[in-house]
Design an enzyme around this catalytic site. Structure first.
Site, PDB file in Angstrom:
ATOM      1  N   GLU A 178      -6.524   4.440   8.107  1.00  0.00           N
ATOM      2  CA  GLU A 178      -6.999   5.757   8.056  1.00  0.00           C
ATOM      3  C   GLU A 178      -7.980   6.621   6.844  1.00  0.00           C
ATOM      4  OE1 GLU A 178      -2.580   5.374   5.408  1.00  0.00           O
ATOM      5  OE2 GLU A 178      -1.902   4.524   7.638  1.00  0.00           O
TER       6      GLU A 178
ATOM      7  N   GLU B 158      -5.180  -5.150  10.950  1.00  0.00           N
ATOM      8  CA  GLU B 158      -4.104  -3.836  11.212  1.00  0.00           C
ATOM      9  C   GLU B 158      -4.532  -2.894  12.078  1.00  0.00           C
ATOM     10  OE1 GLU B 158      -2.067  -2.557   7.402  1.00  0.00           O
ATOM     11  OE2 GLU B 158      -3.868  -0.884   7.295  1.00  0.00           O
TER      12      GLU B 158
ATOM     13  N   GLY C 202       2.825   2.278  10.564  1.00  0.00           N
ATOM     14  CA  GLY C 202       3.410   3.223  10.586  1.00  0.00           C
ATOM     15  C   GLY C 202       4.690   4.267  11.883  1.00  0.00           C
TER      16      GLY C 202
ATOM     17  N   HIS D 133      -9.230   0.867   5.174  1.00  0.00           N
ATOM     18  CA  HIS D 133      -8.714   1.532   5.892  1.00  0.00           C
ATOM     19  C   HIS D 133      -7.991   2.015   7.355  1.00  0.00           C
ATOM     20  CE1 HIS D 133      -4.102   2.221   6.232  1.00  0.00           C
ATOM     21  NE2 HIS D 133      -3.971   1.225   5.820  1.00  0.00           N
TER      22      HIS D 133
ATOM     23  N   GLY E 221       3.318  -1.244   4.003  1.00  0.00           N
ATOM     24  CA  GLY E 221       3.205   0.140   4.247  1.00  0.00           C
ATOM     25  C   GLY E 221       4.697   0.525   3.653  1.00  0.00           C
ATOM     26  N   GLY E 222       5.382   1.279   4.363  1.00  0.00           N
ATOM     27  CA  GLY E 222       6.421   1.748   4.246  1.00  0.00           C
ATOM     28  C   GLY E 222       7.057   0.972   3.615  1.00  0.00           C
TER      29      GLY E 222
ATOM     30  N   ASN F 153       0.815  -1.178  -0.263  1.00  0.00           N
ATOM     31  CA  ASN F 153      -0.203   0.198   0.388  1.00  0.00           C
ATOM     32  C   ASN F 153       0.949   1.314   0.045  1.00  0.00           C
ATOM     33  OD1 ASN F 153      -1.582   1.713   1.133  1.00  0.00           O
ATOM     34  ND2 ASN F 153      -2.459   1.063   2.621  1.00  0.00           N
ATOM     35  N   TRP F 154       1.562   1.547  -1.500  1.00  0.00           N
ATOM     36  CA  TRP F 154       1.498   3.390  -1.233  1.00  0.00           C
ATOM     37  C   TRP F 154       1.452   4.348  -1.153  1.00  0.00           C
ATOM     38  CZ3 TRP F 154       3.482   2.724  -7.251  1.00  0.00           C
ATOM     39  CH2 TRP F 154       4.588   1.694  -6.890  1.00  0.00           C
ATOM     40  N   LYS F 155       0.268   4.321   0.152  1.00  0.00           N
ATOM     41  CA  LYS F 155      -0.678   5.462   0.044  1.00  0.00           C
ATOM     42  C   LYS F 155      -0.306   6.618  -0.713  1.00  0.00           C
ATOM     43  CE  LYS F 155      -0.158   3.128   4.882  1.00  0.00           C
ATOM     44  NZ  LYS F 155       0.082   3.305   5.998  1.00  0.00           N
TER      45      LYS F 155
ATOM     46  N   SER G  79       3.872  -2.791  10.013  1.00  0.00           N
ATOM     47  CA  SER G  79       5.229  -1.873  10.441  1.00  0.00           C
ATOM     48  C   SER G  79       5.608  -3.472  10.092  1.00  0.00           C
ATOM     49  CB  SER G  79       5.585  -1.992  11.390  1.00  0.00           C
ATOM     50  OG  SER G  79       5.120  -0.576  12.253  1.00  0.00           O
TER      51      SER G  79
HETATM   52  P1  13P Z   1       3.185   0.895   7.587  1.00  0.00           P
HETATM   53  O1  13P Z   1       3.235  -0.682   7.408  1.00  0.00           O
HETATM   54  O2  13P Z   1       4.097   1.750   7.448  1.00  0.00           O
HETATM   55  O3  13P Z   1       3.548   0.405   9.373  1.00  0.00           O
HETATM   56  O4  13P Z   1       1.597   0.489   7.108  1.00  0.00           O
HETATM   57  C1  13P Z   1       0.590  -0.521   6.612  1.00  0.00           C
HETATM   58  C2  13P Z   1      -0.119   0.040   6.148  1.00  0.00           C
HETATM   59  O5  13P Z   1      -0.753   1.180   6.621  1.00  0.00           O
HETATM   60  C3  13P Z   1      -0.694  -0.927   4.910  1.00  0.00           C
HETATM   61  O6  13P Z   1      -1.677  -0.271   4.759  1.00  0.00           O
END
Ligand code: 13P
Length: 246
Positions: free
Chosen positions: A96, A166, A172, A94, A228-229, A9-11, A207
């Site tokens: 967010e 999640e 993050g 998600h 994510g990251g 997930n590149w956000k 993470s």
């Molecule tokens: P991180 O891997 O950066 O913690 O993000 C997780 C995430 O929200 C994937 O959708």
């Protein structure tokens, strides 16, 4: 045997150019007969990345979808549009989206139904905040998020979807859930999914990186990761895909 799935997930990151470069680096080096892999770029890059990923075995996925089919919904992207751009999966719910855009479970459920109606595989995201965990409300929160979708779509619909756990406190933050914590919640989720539960792929996200993925993947109910990251670095993301094999 459930086929592992690793989703990046590149956000809201990257430029047009950096996105193509990252997608190409992943596409050129992804080789797996036994793991499914998908990336969720920002929606504006979907068309171009579809071309970059063509025939690579890496699927395209979206980060969000409208609950509506079409019409006067300024800013939204429909499930039909995502399907038209060859998206295989779409994230719904998600944390967010829930926290920053006020998406309640009823809206998430509506998005889930709309996405499935157009042939997309929804990846339903659920998870508790730190305060909810500290209050002992983790299972209650997960159950509410899950049951809203089960009530709207039916248990049968979940059997062709993916569920990602999640925990918000792990997203993050670098503070990954322990394999045992993740396993406990994913076993709880699987137990709510009815008679087809054993076929449903369940992911952990929060993470995940190349160092902690292997231990997570050893858990019985963890069938892959939502990253994510670490998905913004081709080498690290590909390592996580490799670790999901077996
Ligand atoms: P991180 O891997 O950066 O913690 O993000 C997780 C995430 O929200 C994937 O959708």
């Amino acid at each position: 045997m459930r086929r592992p799935l690793v989703v990046g997930n590149w956000k809201m990151n990257g430029t047009r150019r950096s996105s193509v470069e990252l997608a190409e680096a992943i596409a050129e080096n992804f080789v797996s007969e036994s793991v499914d892999c998908a990336i969720c770029p920002p929606a504006v890059f979907l068309a171009e990345l579809g071309a970059a990923l063509a025939e690579s075995g890496v699927c395209l996925a979206a980060q969000d979808v409208s609950r509506f089919e079409s019409g006067a919904y300024t800013g939204d992207v429909s499930a039909a549009m995502l399907a038209d751009f060859s998206c295989a999966y779409v994230l719904v719910g998600h944390s967010e989206r829930r926290a920053c855009f006020g998406e309640a479970s009823a809206l998430v459920a509506a998005k889930f139904v709309t996405a499935q109606g157009k042939g997309l595989i929804p990846i339903l995201c659920v998870g508790e905040t730190l305060a909810e965990r500290q209050d002992g409300k983790t299972l209650e929160v997960i159950a509410e998020q899950l049951d809203a979708v089960i009530d709207a779509a039916g248990l049968e619909a979940l059997s062709s979807a993916v569920v990602a756990y999640e925990p918000v406190w792990a997203i993050g933050t670098g503070e990954v859930a322990s394999p045992a914590q993740a396993q406990e919640i994913l076993a709880f989720i699987r137990a709510r999914l009815g008679e087809n539960a054993e076929a449903v792929r369940l992911l952990y996200g929060g993470s995940v990186n190349a160092k902690n993925a292997a231990q997570l993947f050893e858990q019985q109910d963890i069938d892959g990761a939502l990253v994510g990251g670490a998905s913004l670095q081709a080498e690290q993301f590909l390592t996580i895909c490799r670790l999901a094999e077996a």
